[in-house]
Design an enzyme around this catalytic site. Structure first.
Site, short mmCIF file in Angstrom:
data_model
loop_
_atom_site.label_atom_id
_atom_site.label_comp_id
_atom_site.label_asym_id
_atom_site.label_seq_id
_atom_site.Cartn_x
_atom_site.Cartn_y
_atom_site.Cartn_z
N THR A 10 0.80 -1.23 0.00
CA THR A 10 0.00 0.00 0.00
C THR A 10 0.83 1.28 0.00
OG1 THR A 10 -0.15 -0.03 2.42
CG2 THR A 10 -1.91 -1.14 1.20
N PHE A 51 -5.61 -3.27 4.26
CA PHE A 51 -4.65 -4.01 3.44
C PHE A 51 -3.20 -3.92 3.93
CE2 PHE A 51 -8.03 -2.18 0.68
CZ PHE A 51 -8.75 -3.36 0.48
N GLY A 63 16.75 -4.04 6.61
CA GLY A 63 16.49 -5.43 6.89
C GLY A 63 15.01 -5.74 6.81
N TYR A 89 -5.69 0.61 6.52
CA TYR A 89 -5.86 -0.44 7.54
C TYR A 89 -6.35 -1.78 7.01
CZ TYR A 89 -9.27 -2.51 10.88
OH TYR A 89 -10.05 -3.35 11.62
N THR A 93 7.40 2.40 8.15
CA THR A 93 7.13 3.76 7.66
C THR A 93 6.80 4.76 8.77
OG1 THR A 93 4.80 3.17 7.32
CG2 THR A 93 6.26 2.96 5.43
N TYR A 119 -3.39 17.06 5.13
CA TYR A 119 -3.50 16.28 3.90
C TYR A 119 -3.96 17.20 2.78
CZ TYR A 119 -3.32 11.12 4.30
OH TYR A 119 -2.93 9.82 4.37
N ARG A 161 -9.38 7.33 -6.94
CA ARG A 161 -8.18 7.65 -7.74
C ARG A 161 -8.13 6.80 -9.01
NH1 ARG A 161 -2.84 5.94 -6.63
NH2 ARG A 161 -3.83 3.87 -6.45
N GLY A 218 12.44 -0.49 4.80
CA GLY A 218 12.92 -1.67 4.09
C GLY A 218 14.35 -1.59 3.62
#
Length: 635
Positions: free
Chosen positions: A193, A261, A326, A259, A270, A530, A468, A323
């Site tokens: 995602t 996925f 590790g 949430y 993240t 946002y 989208r 990522g």
């Protein structure tokens, strides 16, 4: 004395004990189990290969009207004539229901094979793997606009050459050891995602690329009711995690927009934030311990105490690492009893500035409900347009409400904005908090707008992501981007960024567009904002490049106004351009030093944070691994 480690019997083979805590009596091992996920191992069986969400859920056109299908959402089966009209007015666009959706490619990029790696993978491990084209394709990307556009137009030259599904921490250790030994690039893949380009395959990588899918690592390892902590494997999906805990009367309370996925490991990687962070906290507030497998060893803390003063907290090296260092394998989280009361609400304000002042006062008094989100006028009107068609009587009632707002309250509908509210807790606490919020709102000319509107606004968050892809199908490119900013610059930043986007559109002769903002999370010292931006791209040869150029300018404006590079989406590849300035030369050198130590061959060469070019400028001497199992980096 070393902390006692509790052995928990699991179904996965060759699994080492999970990081335990306390005593065996405190742990409730009855609930140690594999979790049946809503997302199958072959994810394309349930999820779209070409975009967001479930195969059976999407916006579509029928007889000139936009509709939504998908029984998993309240909007399922609804016709949306108001939304249709909004799209027509905003973009001068009639819905084309005959337009085909993209088809799977007839062939896939040929895999780059590392024969010694494959030979040892097959001969020395029990890890399941696939080289099928479709399995590789659906794990070559995240959910950025560029990802989806590239997918639709078959632009990916490099996709993973191999997909592996480890089942436990020990199998990840094996895979990382083999990849390090044979110089194979690894891409940790959770829910797919990402909206920062973080998991998009580097297109110029010459080595074999192996997508390490964590979906089969989704066990509940143990539950400690006394300490209210739980250990899950990192591949568990958010909705699965909450479902398992709800059965025990518990919750983590972390609800990012993704949430349904996204995975626990992705949240940690993240530094994710959820819609209910006011009560439960962001992911860094919820994590007690975390395990990460690196080529240099397993990084984890041996103590589960609520707080330690033991030098730098290396949990925070893992949090936000995206990522690049590790593979996160297991996470210990705080849990809370399920709230007894859950109540929605909404507020209307005469303009956005009054709404921001309300949000600031609520934060100052630290009385935020579980969720409080403020929408500007553009987004408020967009949300109203998404309401399904009403009956004649309901339309009359809505007309009376509108007259009440405009005539009796004296509010201009071109300025009005709204806030959605979610209250959680004991009944008396919710009632007290609700009364206080409405009292504060009144000081800023706000008034209650109903619980139903609040619930719709909250739940619609999970549906908006589908828009989208529908827009792209109809010739509109759109995406969101976010930031965090101190309170004294909040309104200024919103105005400046929207003005910058308008100016950039005018420069490029784009006349059909939308730009809106919402304040989604609040803190003592500032807030998260946002932005949603989209424009009609018919007859535009390079719409995604054009969008990214305008978003790039918007990000420059955000930074010049004192905003952050990201509040919770992360840096990834698309914001790596600004990372060095954001953390200073010293900070980026410190990260790079950690990267070289933990991943000396750069097998996690995703190009996140520092661009790939910088990651590869120095090639340190690679120490040989002397043992069959990487050493454990104890903290």
């Amino acid at each position: 004395m070393a902390a006692k480690r509790n052995v928990v019997t699991t179904e996965a083979p060759e699994s080492s004990p999970a990081p335990g805590e306390g005593t065996a009596l405190a742990l409730d091992t009855r609930f140690s189990k594999s979790v049946e996920s809503v997302i199958p191992k072959k994810r394309q069986e349930a999820l779209k290969w070409y975009g967001w969400g479930y195969n059976d859920s999407q916006f579509y056109g029928q007889d000139g009207v936009i509709c939504f299908r998908g029984e998993k959402y309240p909007l399922g089966g609804c016709e949306l004539p108001s939304f249709t009209k909004w799209v027509e007015n905003k973009f001068n666009l009639k819905v084309d229901h005959n337009k085909p959706y993209p088809q799977l490619p007839k062939s896939y990029p040929p895999p780059v094979e590392n024969a010694p790696f494959l030979r040892e993978l097959k001969g020395t491990t029990k890890v399941d793997f696939s080289q099928e084209g479709i399995d590789r394709l659906v794990r070559c990307h995240g959910q950025t606009l560029n990802d989806i556009y590239s997918l639709w137009h078959h632009k990916f030259r490099r996709i993973p050459d191999l997909v592996v599904w480890p089942r436990c921490h020990d199998e990840v250790v094996q895979l990382v050891r083999l990849a390090h030994k044979h110089d194979v690039m690894l891409v940790p893949f959770g829910g797919g995602t990402s909206v920062s380009g973080a998991i998009t395959c580097p297109q110029n990588e010459h080595r074999m690329i192996c997508a390490l899918d964590t979906s089969q690592m989704n066990r509940l390892m143990w539950l400690n009711r006394e300490n209210l902590t739980v250990c899950f494997e990192s591949g568990i999906v958010g909705q699965d995690l909450e479902r398992v805990l709800r059965e025990q009367g518990l919750t983590v309370g972390h609800e990012p927009d993704s949430y349904e996925f996204s995975t626990l490991g992705g949240w940690v990687a993240t530094r994710a934030s959820g819609m209910k962070k006011n009560v439960y906290g962001n992911i860094e507030d919820l994590v007690v311990r975390v395990r990460m497998v690196t080529p240099s060893g397993t990084l984890e803390r041996e103590c589960s105490a609520p707080r330690v003063s033991c030098g730098p907290d290396f949990n925070h090296v893992i949090l936000g690492s995206e990522g690049t260092l590790g593979v996160i394998t297991e996470v210990v989280l705080k849990v809370r009893p399920l709230p007894k009361e859950r109540r929605y609400g909404s507020l209307a304000f005469p303009n956005f500035e009054q709404g921001v002042l309300f949000m600031r006062e609520v934060a100052r008094r630290r009385c935020q409900p579980a969720s409080v989100r403020l929408m500007d006028n553009e987004q408020f009107m967009f949300g109203q347009a998404l309401k399904p068609e009403k009956s004649w009587w309901a339309g009359v009632v809505d007309g009376l409400k509108q007259r009440y707002v405009t005539a009796w309250k004296g509010i201009d509908l071109s300025e009005i904005c709204a806030a959605t509210l979610l209250f959680e807790g004991d009944q008396k606490d919710v009632q007290r908090q609700e009364a206080l919020i409405y009292e504060i709102a009144a000081k800023f000319k706000g008034f209650p707008a109903g619980g139903q509107n609040g619930e719709r606004g909250y739940i619609l968050t999970f549906v908006i992501a589908y828009i989208r892809d529908f827009g792209l199908h109809q010739g509109i490119v759109a995406e969101s981007f976010e930031t965090s900013v101190p309170w004294d610059r909040c309104s200024l930043l919103c105005r400046s960024v929207k003005q910058r986007v308008v100016s950039e559109c005018q420069k490029r002769k784009i006349t059909l567009y939308t730009i809106s903002a919402r304040v989604t999370q609040t803190y003592d010292a500032g807030a998260c904002i946002y932005f949603y931006f989209g424009f009609r791209c018919v007859d535009v040869s390079n719409p995604v490049e054009l969008f990214e150029a305008i978003e790039h300018s918007a990000r420059d404006e955000i930074l010049s106004c004192g905003g952050s590079l990201s509040h919770h989406h992360g840096v990834g590849k698309i914001r790596s351009h600004w990372y060095r300035n954001a953390v200073t030369e010293t900070g980026s050198s410190l990260y790079f030093a950690a990267k070289r130590h933990l991943d000396p061959k750069n097998i996690f060469a995703l190009g996140n944070l520092l661009p790939l070019v910088e990651e590869n400028t120095q090639k340190p001497e690679v120490p040989a691994l002397k043992t069959s199992i990487p050493p454990k980096a104890k903290l």
